[in-house]
Design an enzyme around this catalytic site. Structure first.
Site, PDB file in Angstrom:
ATOM      1  N   ARG A 224     -59.822 -34.269 -39.991  1.00  0.00           N
ATOM      2  CA  ARG A 224     -61.027 -34.580 -39.433  1.00  0.00           C
ATOM      3  C   ARG A 224     -60.803 -36.327 -39.481  1.00  0.00           C
ATOM      4  O   ARG A 224     -61.588 -36.971 -39.088  1.00  0.00           O
ATOM      5  CB  ARG A 224     -62.582 -34.521 -39.804  1.00  0.00           C
ATOM      6  CG  ARG A 224     -62.596 -32.961 -39.663  1.00  0.00           C
ATOM      7  CD  ARG A 224     -64.327 -32.753 -39.643  1.00  0.00           C
ATOM      8  NE  ARG A 224     -64.469 -31.293 -39.394  1.00  0.00           N
ATOM      9  CZ  ARG A 224     -64.853 -30.606 -40.533  1.00  0.00           C
ATOM     10  NH1 ARG A 224     -64.664 -31.024 -41.717  1.00  0.00           N
ATOM     11  NH2 ARG A 224     -64.961 -29.184 -40.257  1.00  0.00           N
TER      12      ARG A 224
ATOM     13  N   LYS B 202     -56.211 -45.113 -27.451  1.00  0.00           N
ATOM     14  CA  LYS B 202     -56.460 -43.771 -26.711  1.00  0.00           C
ATOM     15  C   LYS B 202     -55.171 -42.997 -27.178  1.00  0.00           C
ATOM     16  O   LYS B 202     -53.998 -43.581 -27.315  1.00  0.00           O
ATOM     17  CB  LYS B 202     -56.027 -44.337 -25.242  1.00  0.00           C
ATOM     18  CG  LYS B 202     -57.483 -44.692 -24.429  1.00  0.00           C
ATOM     19  CD  LYS B 202     -56.881 -44.779 -23.193  1.00  0.00           C
ATOM     20  CE  LYS B 202     -58.417 -45.302 -22.462  1.00  0.00           C
ATOM     21  NZ  LYS B 202     -57.985 -45.546 -20.871  1.00  0.00           N
TER      22      LYS B 202
ATOM     23  N   LYS C 142     -55.120 -57.155 -23.455  1.00  0.00           N
ATOM     24  CA  LYS C 142     -55.763 -55.790 -23.797  1.00  0.00           C
ATOM     25  C   LYS C 142     -56.846 -55.930 -25.056  1.00  0.00           C
ATOM     26  O   LYS C 142     -57.799 -55.283 -25.022  1.00  0.00           O
ATOM     27  CB  LYS C 142     -54.653 -54.898 -24.210  1.00  0.00           C
ATOM     28  CG  LYS C 142     -55.152 -53.494 -24.249  1.00  0.00           C
ATOM     29  CD  LYS C 142     -54.246 -52.203 -24.106  1.00  0.00           C
ATOM     30  CE  LYS C 142     -54.782 -51.300 -24.195  1.00  0.00           C
ATOM     31  NZ  LYS C 142     -54.017 -49.908 -24.121  1.00  0.00           N
TER      32      LYS C 142
ATOM     33  N   ASN D 170     -56.473 -49.398 -15.823  1.00  0.00           N
ATOM     34  CA  ASN D 170     -55.834 -48.317 -15.210  1.00  0.00           C
ATOM     35  C   ASN D 170     -55.418 -48.769 -13.785  1.00  0.00           C
ATOM     36  O   ASN D 170     -55.184 -47.934 -13.124  1.00  0.00           O
ATOM     37  CB  ASN D 170     -56.892 -47.024 -15.073  1.00  0.00           C
ATOM     38  CG  ASN D 170     -56.750 -46.338 -16.479  1.00  0.00           C
ATOM     39  OD1 ASN D 170     -55.696 -46.150 -16.933  1.00  0.00           O
ATOM     40  ND2 ASN D 170     -57.916 -46.057 -16.937  1.00  0.00           N
TER      41      ASN D 170
ATOM     42  N   HIS E 172     -50.599 -41.685 -11.797  1.00  0.00           N
ATOM     43  CA  HIS E 172     -50.598 -40.054 -12.528  1.00  0.00           C
ATOM     44  C   HIS E 172     -50.567 -39.105 -11.472  1.00  0.00           C
ATOM     45  O   HIS E 172     -50.033 -37.990 -11.896  1.00  0.00           O
ATOM     46  CB  HIS E 172     -52.147 -40.150 -13.142  1.00  0.00           C
ATOM     47  CG  HIS E 172     -52.350 -40.806 -14.364  1.00  0.00           C
ATOM     48  ND1 HIS E 172     -53.532 -40.996 -15.100  1.00  0.00           N
ATOM     49  CD2 HIS E 172     -51.345 -41.606 -15.194  1.00  0.00           C
ATOM     50  CE1 HIS E 172     -53.215 -41.575 -15.959  1.00  0.00           C
ATOM     51  NE2 HIS E 172     -52.110 -42.156 -16.125  1.00  0.00           N
TER      52      HIS E 172
ATOM     53  N   HIS F 180     -43.411 -42.995 -16.800  1.00  0.00           N
ATOM     54  CA  HIS F 180     -44.731 -43.327 -16.551  1.00  0.00           C
ATOM     55  C   HIS F 180     -44.876 -44.644 -15.973  1.00  0.00           C
ATOM     56  O   HIS F 180     -45.814 -45.099 -15.069  1.00  0.00           O
ATOM     57  CB  HIS F 180     -45.296 -43.527 -18.114  1.00  0.00           C
ATOM     58  CG  HIS F 180     -46.812 -43.638 -18.087  1.00  0.00           C
ATOM     59  ND1 HIS F 180     -47.929 -43.252 -17.370  1.00  0.00           N
ATOM     60  CD2 HIS F 180     -47.359 -45.244 -18.651  1.00  0.00           C
ATOM     61  CE1 HIS F 180     -48.884 -44.017 -17.555  1.00  0.00           C
ATOM     62  NE2 HIS F 180     -48.718 -45.087 -18.134  1.00  0.00           N
TER      63      HIS F 180
HETATM   64  P1  NAD Z   1     -41.632 -42.810 -24.341  1.00  0.00           P
HETATM   65  O1  NAD Z   1     -42.183 -42.580 -25.551  1.00  0.00           O
HETATM   66  O2  NAD Z   1     -41.297 -41.493 -23.692  1.00  0.00           O
HETATM   67  O3  NAD Z   1     -40.133 -43.589 -24.596  1.00  0.00           O
HETATM   68  C1  NAD Z   1     -39.186 -43.905 -23.636  1.00  0.00           C
HETATM   69  C2  NAD Z   1     -37.783 -43.410 -23.963  1.00  0.00           C
HETATM   70  O4  NAD Z   1     -37.198 -44.425 -24.800  1.00  0.00           O
HETATM   71  C3  NAD Z   1     -37.827 -42.103 -24.600  1.00  0.00           C
HETATM   72  O5  NAD Z   1     -36.799 -41.272 -24.519  1.00  0.00           O
HETATM   73  C4  NAD Z   1     -37.787 -42.483 -26.355  1.00  0.00           C
HETATM   74  O6  NAD Z   1     -37.032 -41.623 -27.176  1.00  0.00           O
HETATM   75  C5  NAD Z   1     -36.789 -43.862 -26.059  1.00  0.00           C
HETATM   76  N1  NAD Z   1     -37.032 -44.813 -26.987  1.00  0.00           N
HETATM   77  C6  NAD Z   1     -37.976 -45.252 -27.679  1.00  0.00           C
HETATM   78  N2  NAD Z   1     -37.633 -46.377 -28.266  1.00  0.00           N
HETATM   79  C7  NAD Z   1     -36.358 -46.688 -28.076  1.00  0.00           C
HETATM   80  C8  NAD Z   1     -35.522 -47.728 -28.528  1.00  0.00           C
HETATM   81  N3  NAD Z   1     -36.102 -48.836 -29.474  1.00  0.00           N
HETATM   82  N4  NAD Z   1     -34.222 -47.565 -28.310  1.00  0.00           N
HETATM   83  C9  NAD Z   1     -33.768 -46.614 -27.415  1.00  0.00           C
HETATM   84  N5  NAD Z   1     -34.544 -45.778 -26.898  1.00  0.00           N
HETATM   85  C10 NAD Z   1     -35.806 -45.699 -27.166  1.00  0.00           C
HETATM   86  O7  NAD Z   1     -42.265 -43.563 -23.149  1.00  0.00           O
HETATM   87  P2  NAD Z   1     -43.159 -44.789 -23.092  1.00  0.00           P
HETATM   88  O8  NAD Z   1     -42.927 -45.756 -21.943  1.00  0.00           O
HETATM   89  O9  NAD Z   1     -42.784 -45.548 -24.453  1.00  0.00           O
HETATM   90  O10 NAD Z   1     -44.660 -44.655 -23.016  1.00  0.00           O
HETATM   91  C11 NAD Z   1     -45.151 -43.685 -22.083  1.00  0.00           C
HETATM   92  C12 NAD Z   1     -46.227 -42.967 -22.467  1.00  0.00           C
HETATM   93  O11 NAD Z   1     -47.486 -43.618 -22.847  1.00  0.00           O
HETATM   94  C13 NAD Z   1     -47.160 -41.867 -21.612  1.00  0.00           C
HETATM   95  O12 NAD Z   1     -47.166 -40.582 -21.819  1.00  0.00           O
HETATM   96  C14 NAD Z   1     -48.060 -42.635 -21.334  1.00  0.00           C
HETATM   97  O13 NAD Z   1     -49.211 -41.684 -20.906  1.00  0.00           O
HETATM   98  C15 NAD Z   1     -48.632 -43.155 -22.553  1.00  0.00           C
HETATM   99  N6  NAD Z   1     -49.480 -44.183 -22.660  1.00  0.00           N
HETATM  100  C16 NAD Z   1     -50.499 -44.494 -23.230  1.00  0.00           C
HETATM  101  C17 NAD Z   1     -51.401 -45.395 -23.205  1.00  0.00           C
HETATM  102  C18 NAD Z   1     -52.526 -45.566 -24.211  1.00  0.00           C
HETATM  103  O14 NAD Z   1     -53.328 -46.267 -23.943  1.00  0.00           O
HETATM  104  N7  NAD Z   1     -52.507 -44.493 -25.244  1.00  0.00           N
HETATM  105  C19 NAD Z   1     -51.090 -46.435 -22.237  1.00  0.00           C
HETATM  106  C20 NAD Z   1     -50.038 -46.500 -21.593  1.00  0.00           C
HETATM  107  C21 NAD Z   1     -49.217 -45.509 -21.647  1.00  0.00           C
HETATM  108  N1  GLY Z   2     -53.711 -47.943 -20.948  1.00  0.00           N
HETATM  109  C1  GLY Z   2     -55.166 -47.990 -20.606  1.00  0.00           C
HETATM  110  C2  GLY Z   2     -56.121 -48.204 -21.627  1.00  0.00           C
HETATM  111  O1  GLY Z   2     -55.851 -48.294 -22.736  1.00  0.00           O
HETATM  112  O2  GLY Z   2     -57.190 -48.272 -21.434  1.00  0.00           O
END
Ligand code: NAD
Ligand code: GLY
Length: 369
Positions: free
Chosen positions: A126, A148, A232, A250, A257, A270
Protein backbone atom coordinates in the site's frame (compact mmCIF):
# COMPACT_ATOMS: atom_id res chain seq x y z
CA UNK A 1 21.37 29.71 -20.38
CA UNK A 2 22.13 27.33 -17.55
CA UNK A 3 25.65 26.87 -16.20
CA UNK A 4 26.01 23.10 -15.69
CA UNK A 5 29.03 23.17 -13.37
CA UNK A 6 26.75 23.15 -10.31
CA UNK A 7 23.52 21.11 -9.99
CA UNK A 8 20.35 23.21 -10.06
CA UNK A 9 17.37 22.58 -7.79
CA UNK A 10 13.66 22.92 -8.57
CA UNK A 11 11.12 22.30 -5.81
CA UNK A 12 7.74 20.66 -6.11
CA UNK A 13 5.66 22.27 -3.42
CA UNK A 14 2.97 19.86 -2.24
CA UNK A 15 2.98 20.18 1.56
CA UNK A 16 4.11 16.92 3.14
CA UNK A 17 4.54 15.41 -0.34
CA UNK A 18 7.03 18.09 -1.47
CA UNK A 19 10.34 17.02 -3.04
CA UNK A 20 13.31 18.41 -4.90
CA UNK A 21 14.31 17.84 -8.52
CA UNK A 22 18.05 18.05 -9.17
CA UNK A 23 19.33 18.90 -12.64
CA UNK A 24 23.04 18.52 -13.38
CA UNK A 25 25.79 16.36 -14.83
CA UNK A 26 27.41 13.21 -13.37
CA UNK A 27 24.79 13.01 -10.63
CA UNK A 28 24.36 9.21 -10.74
CA UNK A 29 27.78 8.62 -9.22
CA UNK A 30 27.99 11.71 -6.98
CA UNK A 31 28.01 10.62 -3.29
CA UNK A 32 25.76 13.52 -2.23
CA UNK A 33 22.95 12.80 -4.72
CA UNK A 34 20.93 10.38 -2.60
CA UNK A 35 22.33 11.27 0.83
CA UNK A 36 19.20 13.09 2.05
CA UNK A 37 16.82 10.16 1.54
CA UNK A 38 15.25 8.59 4.66
CA UNK A 39 17.24 5.69 6.13
CA UNK A 40 16.34 2.19 4.92
CA UNK A 41 18.14 -1.11 4.70
CA UNK A 42 17.19 -2.07 1.15
CA UNK A 43 16.78 -0.54 -2.30
CA UNK A 44 15.38 -2.02 -5.49
CA UNK A 45 16.58 -0.54 -8.77
CA UNK A 46 14.02 -0.97 -11.54
CA UNK A 47 15.43 -0.50 -15.02
CA UNK A 48 15.24 -2.08 -18.46
CA UNK A 49 17.45 -4.15 -20.73
CA UNK A 50 18.69 -1.09 -22.69
CA UNK A 51 19.47 1.21 -19.76
CA UNK A 52 20.89 -1.42 -17.38
CA UNK A 53 24.16 -1.98 -19.29
CA UNK A 54 24.66 1.79 -19.61
CA UNK A 55 23.93 3.16 -16.15
CA UNK A 56 22.96 0.49 -13.60
CA UNK A 57 26.53 -0.11 -12.38
CA UNK A 58 27.06 3.57 -11.51
CA UNK A 59 23.75 3.84 -9.68
CA UNK A 60 24.08 0.52 -7.84
CA UNK A 61 27.66 1.33 -6.74
CA UNK A 62 26.49 4.67 -5.37
CA UNK A 63 23.48 3.15 -3.56
CA UNK A 64 25.67 0.43 -2.00
CA UNK A 65 27.33 3.16 0.06
CA UNK A 66 24.05 3.78 1.89
CA UNK A 67 21.89 0.62 1.66
CA UNK A 68 22.88 -2.82 3.05
CA UNK A 69 21.10 -4.54 0.20
CA UNK A 70 20.68 -3.23 -3.34
CA UNK A 71 18.57 -5.44 -5.62
CA UNK A 72 17.79 -4.93 -9.27
CA UNK A 73 15.03 -5.96 -11.66
CA UNK A 74 15.55 -5.56 -15.41
CA UNK A 75 12.35 -5.19 -17.44
CA UNK A 76 11.88 -5.71 -21.17
CA UNK A 77 12.20 -2.42 -23.06
CA UNK A 78 9.35 -0.64 -24.79
CA UNK A 79 5.95 1.01 -24.54
CA UNK A 80 4.40 -2.31 -25.58
CA UNK A 81 5.61 -3.72 -22.21
CA UNK A 82 3.92 -1.07 -20.07
CA UNK A 83 1.48 -3.76 -18.94
CA UNK A 84 0.19 -5.74 -15.94
CA UNK A 85 2.52 -8.62 -16.84
CA UNK A 86 5.63 -6.43 -16.71
CA UNK A 87 4.42 -4.65 -13.58
CA UNK A 88 4.19 -8.06 -11.91
CA UNK A 89 7.92 -8.59 -12.49
CA UNK A 90 8.54 -5.71 -10.07
CA UNK A 91 6.23 -7.24 -7.43
CA UNK A 92 7.89 -10.64 -8.02
CA UNK A 93 11.31 -9.10 -7.29
CA UNK A 94 10.07 -7.21 -4.22
CA UNK A 95 8.54 -10.36 -2.74
CA UNK A 96 11.39 -12.67 -3.74
CA UNK A 97 13.83 -10.37 -1.89
CA UNK A 98 11.43 -10.06 1.07
CA UNK A 99 11.44 -6.29 0.72
CA UNK A 100 9.73 -4.48 3.60
CA UNK A 101 7.71 -1.27 3.47
CA UNK A 102 10.77 0.93 3.97
CA UNK A 103 12.44 -0.43 0.83
CA UNK A 104 13.13 2.41 -1.61
CA UNK A 105 12.40 1.82 -5.31
CA UNK A 106 14.64 3.61 -7.84
CA UNK A 107 13.26 4.05 -11.37
CA UNK A 108 16.28 4.17 -13.68
CA UNK A 109 15.15 4.76 -17.26
CA UNK A 110 12.64 6.63 -19.37
CA UNK A 111 8.98 7.33 -18.78
CA UNK A 112 7.92 3.72 -19.23
CA UNK A 113 10.16 2.50 -16.39
CA UNK A 114 9.26 5.58 -14.32
CA UNK A 115 5.49 5.20 -14.70
CA UNK A 116 5.58 1.47 -13.88
CA UNK A 117 7.98 1.82 -10.94
CA UNK A 118 5.86 4.61 -9.49
CA UNK A 119 2.72 2.47 -9.78
CA UNK A 120 4.51 -0.49 -8.17
CA UNK A 121 5.67 1.82 -5.35
CA UNK A 122 2.12 3.14 -4.90
CA UNK A 123 0.71 -0.35 -4.47
CA UNK A 124 3.40 -2.56 -2.90
CA UNK A 125 2.38 -2.93 0.76
CA UNK A 126 0.00 0.00 0.00
CA UNK A 127 2.89 2.36 -0.61
CA UNK A 128 6.69 2.42 -0.37
CA UNK A 129 9.05 5.32 -1.13
CA UNK A 130 10.42 5.77 -4.63
CA UNK A 131 12.94 7.93 -6.47
CA UNK A 132 12.86 8.91 -10.12
CA UNK A 133 16.18 8.76 -11.99
CA UNK A 134 15.00 9.69 -15.49
CA UNK A 135 17.41 9.00 -18.36
CA UNK A 136 15.46 10.30 -21.38
CA UNK A 137 14.82 13.95 -22.17
CA UNK A 138 11.08 13.28 -22.11
CA UNK A 139 11.19 11.75 -18.66
CA UNK A 140 13.44 14.53 -17.31
CA UNK A 141 11.16 17.32 -18.49
CA UNK A 142 7.81 15.68 -17.83
CA UNK A 143 7.03 12.12 -16.76
CA UNK A 144 9.30 11.87 -13.69
CA UNK A 145 7.74 14.98 -12.18
CA UNK A 146 4.26 15.30 -10.71
CA UNK A 147 3.35 11.80 -9.55
CA UNK A 148 1.31 10.36 -12.41
CA UNK A 149 2.06 6.63 -12.49
CA UNK A 150 0.47 3.73 -14.32
CA UNK A 151 0.29 1.27 -17.17
CA UNK A 152 -1.52 1.00 -20.51
CA UNK A 153 -4.60 -1.08 -21.31
CA UNK A 154 -5.04 -2.42 -24.87
CA UNK A 155 -8.14 -0.18 -25.10
CA UNK A 156 -6.54 2.99 -23.75
CA UNK A 157 -3.27 4.65 -22.87
CA UNK A 158 -2.33 5.08 -19.18
CA UNK A 159 -5.80 3.96 -18.16
CA UNK A 160 -4.78 2.14 -14.97
CA UNK A 161 -2.66 3.94 -12.40
CA UNK A 162 -2.37 6.17 -9.36
CA UNK A 163 -1.21 9.61 -8.31
CA UNK A 164 1.86 8.90 -6.19
CA UNK A 165 4.70 11.35 -5.66
CA UNK A 166 8.40 10.36 -5.60
CA UNK A 167 10.72 11.42 -2.74
CA UNK A 168 13.28 12.85 -5.14
CA UNK A 169 13.91 13.32 -8.88
CA UNK A 170 17.48 13.21 -10.21
CA UNK A 171 17.91 14.46 -13.80
CA UNK A 172 21.46 13.51 -14.75
CA UNK A 173 22.06 15.29 -18.07
CA UNK A 174 25.11 13.09 -18.72
CA UNK A 175 22.79 10.15 -19.43
CA UNK A 176 21.34 12.00 -22.44
CA UNK A 177 24.59 11.47 -24.38
CA UNK A 178 23.56 7.90 -25.28
CA UNK A 179 19.97 8.71 -26.22
CA UNK A 180 19.04 7.96 -29.86
CA UNK A 181 18.28 11.14 -31.85
CA UNK A 182 14.67 10.06 -32.40
CA UNK A 183 14.20 9.86 -28.60
CA UNK A 184 15.78 13.29 -28.16
CA UNK A 185 13.22 14.72 -30.60
CA UNK A 186 10.43 12.94 -28.74
CA UNK A 187 11.56 14.68 -25.55
CA UNK A 188 11.62 18.05 -27.30
CA UNK A 189 7.90 17.65 -28.00
CA UNK A 190 7.18 17.87 -24.26
CA UNK A 191 9.61 20.79 -23.90
CA UNK A 192 7.90 22.72 -26.73
CA UNK A 193 4.49 21.96 -25.15
CA UNK A 194 5.19 24.26 -22.19
CA UNK A 195 5.53 27.33 -24.45
CA UNK A 196 2.06 27.54 -26.02
CA UNK A 197 0.23 26.50 -22.83
CA UNK A 198 1.98 28.70 -20.28
CA UNK A 199 5.25 30.37 -21.22
CA UNK A 200 5.57 32.57 -24.35
CA UNK A 201 9.12 33.70 -23.44
CA UNK A 202 10.21 30.06 -23.12
CA UNK A 203 8.79 29.37 -26.58
CA UNK A 204 10.91 32.25 -27.94
CA UNK A 205 13.96 30.76 -26.18
CA UNK A 206 13.32 27.26 -27.61
CA UNK A 207 12.97 28.71 -31.11
CA UNK A 208 16.31 30.48 -30.85
CA UNK A 209 18.07 27.42 -29.30
CA UNK A 210 16.50 24.57 -31.26
CA UNK A 211 19.75 23.83 -33.12
CA UNK A 212 21.75 23.77 -29.87
CA UNK A 213 19.15 21.47 -28.34
CA UNK A 214 19.21 19.13 -31.34
CA UNK A 215 23.02 19.04 -31.04
CA UNK A 216 22.75 18.26 -27.27
CA UNK A 217 24.55 21.34 -26.07
CA UNK A 218 24.70 20.62 -22.32
CA UNK A 219 23.98 24.18 -21.19
CA UNK A 220 20.98 24.42 -23.52
CA UNK A 221 19.66 21.06 -22.31
CA UNK A 222 20.19 22.08 -18.69
CA UNK A 223 18.12 25.22 -19.17
CA UNK A 224 15.39 23.36 -21.10
CA UNK A 225 15.11 20.67 -18.40
CA UNK A 226 15.16 23.13 -15.50
CA UNK A 227 12.66 25.57 -17.06
CA UNK A 228 10.33 22.71 -18.06
CA UNK A 229 10.44 21.32 -14.52
CA UNK A 230 9.75 24.79 -13.09
CA UNK A 231 6.66 25.20 -15.28
CA UNK A 232 5.44 21.70 -14.48
CA UNK A 233 6.08 22.32 -10.76
CA UNK A 234 4.02 25.52 -10.96
CA UNK A 235 1.09 23.66 -12.55
CA UNK A 236 1.25 20.54 -10.34
CA UNK A 237 1.65 22.69 -7.21
CA UNK A 238 -1.77 24.20 -7.93
CA UNK A 239 -3.58 21.08 -9.13
CA UNK A 240 -1.87 17.85 -8.12
CA UNK A 241 -4.75 15.51 -9.05
CA UNK A 242 -5.91 17.22 -12.24
CA UNK A 243 -9.21 18.64 -11.11
CA UNK A 244 -8.68 21.55 -13.52
CA UNK A 245 -5.49 23.41 -14.48
CA UNK A 246 -3.22 20.34 -14.76
CA UNK A 247 -5.16 19.18 -17.82
CA UNK A 248 -3.35 21.87 -19.87
CA UNK A 249 -0.24 19.66 -19.65
CA UNK A 250 -2.12 17.35 -21.99
CA UNK A 251 -1.90 19.76 -24.93
CA UNK A 252 -1.56 17.55 -28.02
CA UNK A 253 -2.19 14.40 -25.98
CA UNK A 254 -5.85 13.75 -26.92
CA UNK A 255 -4.94 13.39 -30.60
CA UNK A 256 -1.55 11.92 -29.61
CA UNK A 257 -3.00 9.12 -27.48
CA UNK A 258 -5.33 8.20 -30.36
CA UNK A 259 -2.30 7.94 -32.65
CA UNK A 260 -0.41 5.76 -30.15
CA UNK A 261 -3.34 3.41 -29.51
CA UNK A 262 -4.44 3.39 -33.18
CA UNK A 263 -0.97 2.61 -34.54
CA UNK A 264 -0.25 0.07 -31.76
CA UNK A 265 1.84 1.12 -28.73
CA UNK A 266 5.46 1.64 -29.69
CA UNK A 267 4.94 2.18 -33.44
CA UNK A 268 5.15 5.95 -32.90
CA UNK A 269 7.06 7.20 -29.87
CA UNK A 270 4.92 8.95 -27.26
CA UNK A 271 6.71 12.25 -27.94
CA UNK A 272 6.24 11.88 -31.70
CA UNK A 273 2.51 11.33 -31.20
CA UNK A 274 2.39 14.37 -28.89
CA UNK A 275 4.32 16.51 -31.42
CA UNK A 276 1.88 15.65 -34.19
CA UNK A 277 -1.01 15.88 -31.70
CA UNK A 278 0.04 19.45 -30.87
CA UNK A 279 -0.16 20.35 -34.56
CA UNK A 280 -3.68 18.88 -34.64
CA UNK A 281 -4.78 20.62 -31.41
CA UNK A 282 -3.31 23.91 -32.66
CA UNK A 283 -5.15 23.44 -35.97
CA UNK A 284 -8.39 22.91 -34.03
CA UNK A 285 -7.66 26.04 -31.97
CA UNK A 286 -7.08 27.92 -35.25
CA UNK A 287 -10.34 26.60 -36.72
CA UNK A 288 -12.16 27.82 -33.59
CA UNK A 289 -10.59 31.28 -34.04
CA UNK A 290 -8.53 31.09 -30.82
CA UNK A 291 -5.10 31.65 -32.44
CA UNK A 292 -3.75 33.53 -35.48
CA UNK A 293 -2.63 31.64 -38.62
CA UNK A 294 0.91 33.03 -38.13
CA UNK A 295 1.14 31.54 -34.65
CA UNK A 296 -0.07 28.18 -35.96
CA UNK A 297 2.66 28.29 -38.64
CA UNK A 298 5.26 29.18 -36.01
CA UNK A 299 4.37 26.13 -33.91
CA UNK A 300 4.27 23.88 -36.97
CA UNK A 301 7.76 25.03 -38.06
CA UNK A 302 9.23 24.55 -34.59
CA UNK A 303 7.78 21.05 -34.22
CA UNK A 304 9.19 20.13 -37.64
CA UNK A 305 12.61 21.61 -36.73
CA UNK A 306 12.63 19.42 -33.63
CA UNK A 307 12.53 16.42 -35.96
CA UNK A 308 8.95 15.51 -35.12
CA UNK A 309 6.19 14.36 -37.49
CA UNK A 310 3.65 17.03 -38.42
CA UNK A 311 1.47 14.94 -40.74
CA UNK A 312 -0.87 12.60 -38.87
CA UNK A 313 -1.10 8.89 -39.73
CA UNK A 314 -4.19 7.36 -41.33
CA UNK A 315 -5.59 4.96 -38.74
CA UNK A 316 -8.43 3.54 -40.86
CA UNK A 317 -8.70 3.61 -44.63
CA UNK A 318 -12.52 3.40 -44.60
CA UNK A 319 -13.44 6.06 -42.04
CA UNK A 320 -10.27 7.54 -40.59
CA UNK A 321 -11.91 10.41 -38.71
CA UNK A 322 -14.40 8.02 -37.08
CA UNK A 323 -11.52 5.87 -35.86
CA UNK A 324 -9.78 8.91 -34.33
CA UNK A 325 -13.03 10.01 -32.69
CA UNK A 326 -13.66 6.53 -31.23
CA UNK A 327 -10.14 6.35 -29.82
CA UNK A 328 -10.32 9.88 -28.41
CA UNK A 329 -13.49 9.00 -26.48
CA UNK A 330 -11.35 6.60 -24.39
CA UNK A 331 -9.48 9.44 -22.68
CA UNK A 332 -9.33 10.42 -19.02
CA UNK A 333 -10.44 13.95 -19.91
CA UNK A 334 -13.60 12.68 -21.68
CA UNK A 335 -16.89 13.02 -19.83
CA UNK A 336 -19.71 10.59 -20.71
CA UNK A 337 -17.99 9.94 -24.05
CA UNK A 338 -17.78 13.69 -24.73
CA UNK A 339 -14.24 14.48 -25.92
CA UNK A 340 -12.53 17.45 -24.28
CA UNK A 341 -9.52 19.01 -25.98
CA UNK A 342 -6.76 21.20 -24.63
CA UNK A 343 -7.14 24.31 -26.80
CA UNK A 344 -4.72 27.19 -26.94
CA UNK A 345 -5.89 30.80 -26.81
CA UNK A 346 -3.52 33.50 -27.98
CA UNK A 347 0.04 32.86 -26.81
CA UNK A 348 0.81 31.07 -23.54
CA UNK A 349 -2.74 30.30 -22.50
CA UNK A 350 -4.72 27.05 -22.67
CA UNK A 351 -8.10 25.74 -21.55
CA UNK A 352 -10.10 22.54 -21.78
CA UNK A 353 -12.93 22.73 -24.33
CA UNK A 354 -15.28 20.84 -26.61
CA UNK A 355 -15.64 21.02 -30.40
CA UNK A 356 -18.27 19.78 -32.85
CA UNK A 357 -17.49 16.38 -34.35
CA UNK A 358 -17.81 17.90 -37.84
CA UNK A 359 -15.04 20.42 -37.10
CA UNK A 360 -12.84 17.77 -35.50
CA UNK A 361 -13.34 15.55 -38.57
CA UNK A 362 -12.25 18.45 -40.78
CA UNK A 363 -9.10 18.98 -38.66
CA UNK A 364 -8.28 15.25 -38.82
CA UNK A 365 -8.74 15.22 -42.61
CA UNK A 366 -6.49 18.28 -43.03
CA UNK A 367 -3.86 16.84 -40.65
CA UNK A 368 -3.59 13.48 -42.41
CA UNK A 369 -2.76 14.94 -45.82
P1 NAD B 1 10.82 5.16 -22.87
O1 NAD B 1 10.76 5.01 -21.43
O2 NAD B 1 10.26 4.07 -23.71
O3 NAD B 1 12.32 5.43 -23.29
C1 NAD B 1 12.63 5.60 -24.65
C2 NAD B 1 13.73 4.63 -25.12
O4 NAD B 1 14.98 5.14 -24.73
C3 NAD B 1 13.64 3.23 -24.55
O5 NAD B 1 14.03 2.30 -25.52
C4 NAD B 1 14.65 3.29 -23.41
O6 NAD B 1 15.14 2.01 -23.07
C5 NAD B 1 15.72 4.13 -24.02
N1 NAD B 1 16.58 4.86 -23.11
C6 NAD B 1 16.26 5.42 -21.94
N2 NAD B 1 17.28 6.13 -21.47
C7 NAD B 1 18.29 6.01 -22.35
C8 NAD B 1 19.60 6.53 -22.43
N3 NAD B 1 20.05 7.39 -21.52
N4 NAD B 1 20.38 6.17 -23.46
C9 NAD B 1 19.90 5.34 -24.43
N5 NAD B 1 18.65 4.84 -24.44
C10 NAD B 1 17.86 5.18 -23.40
O7 NAD B 1 10.06 6.49 -23.35
P2 NAD B 1 10.02 7.98 -22.77
O8 NAD B 1 9.87 8.83 -23.97
O9 NAD B 1 11.09 8.25 -21.82
O10 NAD B 1 8.65 8.00 -21.95
C11 NAD B 1 7.43 7.76 -22.59
C12 NAD B 1 6.45 7.24 -21.56
O11 NAD B 1 6.27 8.23 -20.55
C13 NAD B 1 5.09 6.93 -22.13
O12 NAD B 1 4.65 5.71 -21.62
C14 NAD B 1 4.22 8.06 -21.61
O13 NAD B 1 2.88 7.68 -21.45
C15 NAD B 1 4.87 8.36 -20.30
N6 NAD B 1 4.63 9.71 -19.81
C16 NAD B 1 4.21 9.86 -18.55
C17 NAD B 1 4.02 11.10 -18.03
C18 NAD B 1 3.65 11.25 -16.59
O14 NAD B 1 3.30 12.37 -16.17
N7 NAD B 1 3.74 10.22 -15.79
C19 NAD B 1 4.23 12.25 -18.82
C20 NAD B 1 4.67 12.07 -20.13
C21 NAD B 1 4.86 10.79 -20.62
N1 GLY C 1 2.10 14.83 -18.53
C1 GLY C 1 0.85 15.32 -18.03
C2 GLY C 1 0.81 15.49 -16.56
O1 GLY C 1 1.74 15.18 -15.86
O2 GLY C 1 -0.18 15.90 -16.07
Amino acid sequence: MQNTSKPQRVDIDLGDRSYPIWVGTALLQAPSTFAQLPKASAALVVTNETVAPLYADSLVANLRTQYEQVHMVVLPDGEAYKTWQTLNLIFDALLAHQCDRKTVLFALGGGVVGDMTGFAAASYMRGVPFVQVPTTLLSQVDSSVGGKTGINHPLGKNMVGAFYQPQLVVCDLSTLSTLPQRELSAGLAEVIKYGPIAAPAFLDWIESHIDALMQRDTDALAYAVKRSCEIKAWVVGQDERESGLRAILNFGHTFGHAIEAGMGYGAWLHGEAVGCGMVMAARLSLALGHIEPRYFERLLQLIAKAGLPTVAPVLDRHDNAARYLDLMRVDKKAEAGDIRFVLIHGQGNATLGRADDALVRQVIDQSCQ
